[in-house]
Design a protein around this motif. Structure first.
Motif, PDB file in Angstrom:
ATOM      1  N   VAL A  63       0.821  -1.210   0.000  1.00  0.00           N
ATOM      2  CA  VAL A  63       0.000   0.000   0.000  1.00  0.00           C
ATOM      3  C   VAL A  63       0.857   1.263   0.000  1.00  0.00           C
ATOM      4  O   VAL A  63       0.733   2.109  -0.887  1.00  0.00           O
ATOM      5  CB  VAL A  63      -0.963   0.007   1.207  1.00  0.00           C
ATOM      6  CG1 VAL A  63      -1.785   1.309   1.219  1.00  0.00           C
ATOM      7  CG2 VAL A  63      -1.892  -1.195   1.166  1.00  0.00           C
ATOM      8  N   THR A  64       1.738   1.385   0.989  1.00  0.00           N
ATOM      9  CA  THR A  64       2.495   2.628   1.139  1.00  0.00           C
ATOM     10  C   THR A  64       3.446   2.869  -0.027  1.00  0.00           C
ATOM     11  O   THR A  64       3.492   3.974  -0.590  1.00  0.00           O
ATOM     12  CB  THR A  64       3.288   2.606   2.463  1.00  0.00           C
ATOM     13  OG1 THR A  64       2.390   2.368   3.543  1.00  0.00           O
ATOM     14  CG2 THR A  64       3.996   3.929   2.671  1.00  0.00           C
ATOM     15  N   THR A  65       4.209   1.856  -0.410  1.00  0.00           N
ATOM     16  CA  THR A  65       5.199   2.035  -1.481  1.00  0.00           C
ATOM     17  C   THR A  65       4.574   2.409  -2.820  1.00  0.00           C
ATOM     18  O   THR A  65       5.029   3.363  -3.474  1.00  0.00           O
ATOM     19  CB  THR A  65       6.054   0.769  -1.625  1.00  0.00           C
ATOM     20  OG1 THR A  65       6.729   0.506  -0.383  1.00  0.00           O
ATOM     21  CG2 THR A  65       7.081   0.926  -2.725  1.00  0.00           C
ATOM     22  N   PRO A  66       3.534   1.705  -3.320  1.00  0.00           N
ATOM     23  CA  PRO A  66       2.930   2.128  -4.594  1.00  0.00           C
ATOM     24  C   PRO A  66       2.351   3.538  -4.548  1.00  0.00           C
ATOM     25  O   PRO A  66       2.484   4.291  -5.525  1.00  0.00           O
ATOM     26  CB  PRO A  66       1.828   1.084  -4.824  1.00  0.00           C
ATOM     27  CG  PRO A  66       2.235  -0.100  -4.026  1.00  0.00           C
ATOM     28  CD  PRO A  66       2.926   0.451  -2.825  1.00  0.00           C
ATOM     29  N   LEU A  67       1.748   3.904  -3.430  1.00  0.00           N
ATOM     30  CA  LEU A  67       1.182   5.247  -3.333  1.00  0.00           C
ATOM     31  C   LEU A  67       2.271   6.310  -3.273  1.00  0.00           C
ATOM     32  O   LEU A  67       2.150   7.376  -3.884  1.00  0.00           O
ATOM     33  CB  LEU A  67       0.280   5.348  -2.102  1.00  0.00           C
ATOM     34  CG  LEU A  67      -1.038   4.576  -2.162  1.00  0.00           C
ATOM     35  CD1 LEU A  67      -1.797   4.703  -0.859  1.00  0.00           C
ATOM     36  CD2 LEU A  67      -1.907   5.051  -3.326  1.00  0.00           C
ATOM     37  N   GLU A  68       3.352   6.029  -2.543  1.00  0.00           N
ATOM     38  CA  GLU A  68       4.451   6.994  -2.471  1.00  0.00           C
ATOM     39  C   GLU A  68       5.060   7.252  -3.842  1.00  0.00           C
ATOM     40  O   GLU A  68       5.415   8.404  -4.173  1.00  0.00           O
ATOM     41  CB  GLU A  68       5.529   6.481  -1.519  1.00  0.00           C
ATOM     42  CG  GLU A  68       5.268   6.763  -0.062  1.00  0.00           C
ATOM     43  CD  GLU A  68       6.418   6.336   0.817  1.00  0.00           C
ATOM     44  OE1 GLU A  68       6.657   6.988   1.848  1.00  0.00           O
ATOM     45  OE2 GLU A  68       7.091   5.349   0.479  1.00  0.00           O
ATOM     46  N   ASN A  69       5.198   6.209  -4.645  1.00  0.00           N
ATOM     47  CA  ASN A  69       5.832   6.368  -5.955  1.00  0.00           C
ATOM     48  C   ASN A  69       5.034   7.299  -6.863  1.00  0.00           C
ATOM     49  O   ASN A  69       5.629   8.079  -7.624  1.00  0.00           O
ATOM     50  CB  ASN A  69       5.994   4.999  -6.612  1.00  0.00           C
ATOM     51  CG  ASN A  69       7.010   4.129  -5.893  1.00  0.00           C
ATOM     52  OD1 ASN A  69       7.890   4.638  -5.198  1.00  0.00           O
ATOM     53  ND2 ASN A  69       6.881   2.812  -6.041  1.00  0.00           N
ATOM     54  N   VAL A  70       3.719   7.232  -6.806  1.00  0.00           N
ATOM     55  CA  VAL A  70       2.914   8.075  -7.692  1.00  0.00           C
ATOM     56  C   VAL A  70       2.691   9.457  -7.091  1.00  0.00           C
ATOM     57  O   VAL A  70       2.630  10.464  -7.815  1.00  0.00           O
ATOM     58  CB  VAL A  70       1.566   7.404  -8.018  1.00  0.00           C
ATOM     59  CG1 VAL A  70       1.791   6.128  -8.813  1.00  0.00           C
ATOM     60  CG2 VAL A  70       0.774   7.107  -6.751  1.00  0.00           C
ATOM     61  N   ILE A  71       2.563   9.540  -5.763  1.00  0.00           N
ATOM     62  CA  ILE A  71       2.357  10.857  -5.136  1.00  0.00           C
ATOM     63  C   ILE A  71       3.594  11.728  -5.309  1.00  0.00           C
ATOM     64  O   ILE A  71       3.496  12.950  -5.476  1.00  0.00           O
ATOM     65  CB  ILE A  71       2.005  10.675  -3.645  1.00  0.00           C
ATOM     66  CG1 ILE A  71       0.648   9.998  -3.496  1.00  0.00           C
ATOM     67  CG2 ILE A  71       1.994  12.020  -2.925  1.00  0.00           C
ATOM     68  CD1 ILE A  71       0.269   9.685  -2.057  1.00  0.00           C
ATOM     69  N   ALA A  72       4.783  11.115  -5.296  1.00  0.00           N
ATOM     70  CA  ALA A  72       6.021  11.883  -5.464  1.00  0.00           C
ATOM     71  C   ALA A  72       6.110  12.548  -6.835  1.00  0.00           C
ATOM     72  O   ALA A  72       6.874  13.498  -7.013  1.00  0.00           O
ATOM     73  CB  ALA A  72       7.231  10.982  -5.243  1.00  0.00           C
ATOM     74  N   THR A 110      -5.571  12.620  -8.521  1.00  0.00           N
ATOM     75  CA  THR A 110      -5.479  11.975  -9.838  1.00  0.00           C
ATOM     76  C   THR A 110      -4.416  10.885  -9.846  1.00  0.00           C
ATOM     77  O   THR A 110      -4.621   9.799 -10.400  1.00  0.00           O
ATOM     78  CB  THR A 110      -5.174  13.030 -10.911  1.00  0.00           C
ATOM     79  OG1 THR A 110      -6.187  14.043 -10.887  1.00  0.00           O
ATOM     80  CG2 THR A 110      -5.140  12.400 -12.287  1.00  0.00           C
ATOM     81  N   LYS A 111      -3.275  11.163  -9.226  1.00  0.00           N
ATOM     82  CA  LYS A 111      -2.204  10.168  -9.171  1.00  0.00           C
ATOM     83  C   LYS A 111      -2.638   8.936  -8.379  1.00  0.00           C
ATOM     84  O   LYS A 111      -2.332   7.801  -8.752  1.00  0.00           O
ATOM     85  CB  LYS A 111      -0.953  10.788  -8.543  1.00  0.00           C
ATOM     86  CG  LYS A 111      -0.365  11.973  -9.305  1.00  0.00           C
ATOM     87  CD  LYS A 111       0.212  11.553 -10.630  1.00  0.00           C
ATOM     88  CE  LYS A 111       0.896  12.745 -11.307  1.00  0.00           C
ATOM     89  NZ  LYS A 111       1.453  12.386 -12.649  1.00  0.00           N
ATOM     90  N   VAL A 112      -3.345   9.166  -7.263  1.00  0.00           N
ATOM     91  CA  VAL A 112      -3.786   8.047  -6.424  1.00  0.00           C
ATOM     92  C   VAL A 112      -4.809   7.195  -7.169  1.00  0.00           C
ATOM     93  O   VAL A 112      -4.763   5.955  -7.119  1.00  0.00           O
ATOM     94  CB  VAL A 112      -4.358   8.575  -5.097  1.00  0.00           C
ATOM     95  CG1 VAL A 112      -5.043   7.465  -4.319  1.00  0.00           C
ATOM     96  CG2 VAL A 112      -3.251   9.204  -4.253  1.00  0.00           C
ATOM     97  N   ASN A 113      -5.736   7.819  -7.879  1.00  0.00           N
ATOM     98  CA  ASN A 113      -6.748   7.063  -8.620  1.00  0.00           C
ATOM     99  C   ASN A 113      -6.126   6.205  -9.720  1.00  0.00           C
ATOM    100  O   ASN A 113      -6.663   5.148 -10.074  1.00  0.00           O
ATOM    101  CB  ASN A 113      -7.782   8.018  -9.226  1.00  0.00           C
ATOM    102  CG  ASN A 113      -8.646   8.676  -8.166  1.00  0.00           C
ATOM    103  OD1 ASN A 113      -8.840   8.131  -7.080  1.00  0.00           O
ATOM    104  ND2 ASN A 113      -9.168   9.847  -8.473  1.00  0.00           N
TER     105      ASN A 113
END
Length: 281
Positions: A63-72, A110-113
């Motif tokens: 959860v955390t790693t995939p979200l961090e990659n796109v939010i960055a 948008t990145k999270v979606n």
């Protein structure tokens, strides 16, 4: 002839101009902005995701790693921090000074979606929240009761008190601390599960397959159109207790046969107390 000679020869004009400048100066005093520090805006965007049943390592990896990659990849982020605890992932994105918070929130959303299909199916949808400026807890209000349990108090605060507090001018957010949300609690008996040849996964599958809503479409005639809805959701505690887990040779195993089913709270890992009495803030 010099410019100053006009005011020497016409003293009345000089007095009128002086009075006009005096009045204009007095009027301008109240309009001048006086700031000890320059006006700045410092916003923080928080992305919280719940993954029930997962440990801290699974939450961090799936959860955390995939979200961090796109939010960055979003613009306007100064730096990010994240915490992964059992069942919960929290990512905090601190925006650059004076960067528009609405623009950053839209881009992060948008990145999270775009990465939702990479998250585990059991994980809930990420919740985004933005805070602008330095937030300070101005007041703590405690609610307790000798007759109502904490989950009923939380339900009352969520429906009645919290919306009114958030509508007050100057209040950015009204948070509930120590809240206990309503949840079905099925306390499984391992001995009874083994006796019936069942596992906790079988109970989870039965609950998931028998508690859902389905849009069945519509039917229409020449003059009438009716929308159809197939509802198999359970609405009462007795309905959950009588839920069929297994059928074999005409014998039926219900949820109440292998578990103690109660209507309690989502978690019992934390609580808030005031003067020794359990309550909700």
């Amino acid at each position: 002839m010099k410019f100053t000679d006009i005011f020497i020869r016409r003293p009345v004009l000089a007095i009128v101009v002086s009075l006009f400048l005096l009045v204009l100066g007095l009027r301008s005093i109240g309009l001048l902005p006086v700031l000890q520090f320059p006006r700045t805006e410092n916003a923080v965007v928080t992305v919280a995701t719940t993954y029930t049943g997962a440990d801290a390592g699974q939450v961090a990896g799936f959860v955390t790693t995939p979200l961090e990659n796109v939010i960055a990849q979003a613009n306007g982020i100064d730096y990010m921090t994240s915490t992964s605890t059992p069942g919960v992932s929290v990512i905090t994105a601190n925006l650059r000074l004076n960067y528009p918070s609405d623009k950053a929130l839209t881009e992060i959303n948008t990145k999270v979606n775009a990465v939702l299909n990479r998250l585990p199916p059991e994980a809930q949808r990420p919740v985004l929240n933005v805070k602008i400026g330095q937030t300070t807890d101005a007041m703590y209000i405690g609610f307790s009761s000798k007759t109502l349990p904490p989950n009923k108090i939380t339900d009352y605060l969520t429906r009645v008190v919290q919306p009114q507090l958030q509508a007050v001018d100057g209040v950015q957010t009204a948070e509930i601390l120590g809240g206990k949300l309503f949840a079905l609690r099925a306390w499984l008996n391992p001995r009874k599960l083994a006796a019936y040849g069942l596992t906790a996964a079988d109970v989870h599958t039965a609950l998931a397959n028998n508690d859902y809503l389905s849009a069945a479409g519509h039917t229409k005639g020449q003059m009438v159109k009716i929308n159809l809805t197939a509802s198999t959701s359970l609405h009462s505690l007795s309905g959950f207790r009588n839920l069929i887990i297994k059928q074999h040779n005409g014998a039926v195993v219900r949820l109440k046969d292998v578990a103690k089913v109660t209507l309690g709270s989502e978690d019992y890992e934390s609580q808030v107390a005031f003067d020794g009495h359990q309550g909700v803030f």
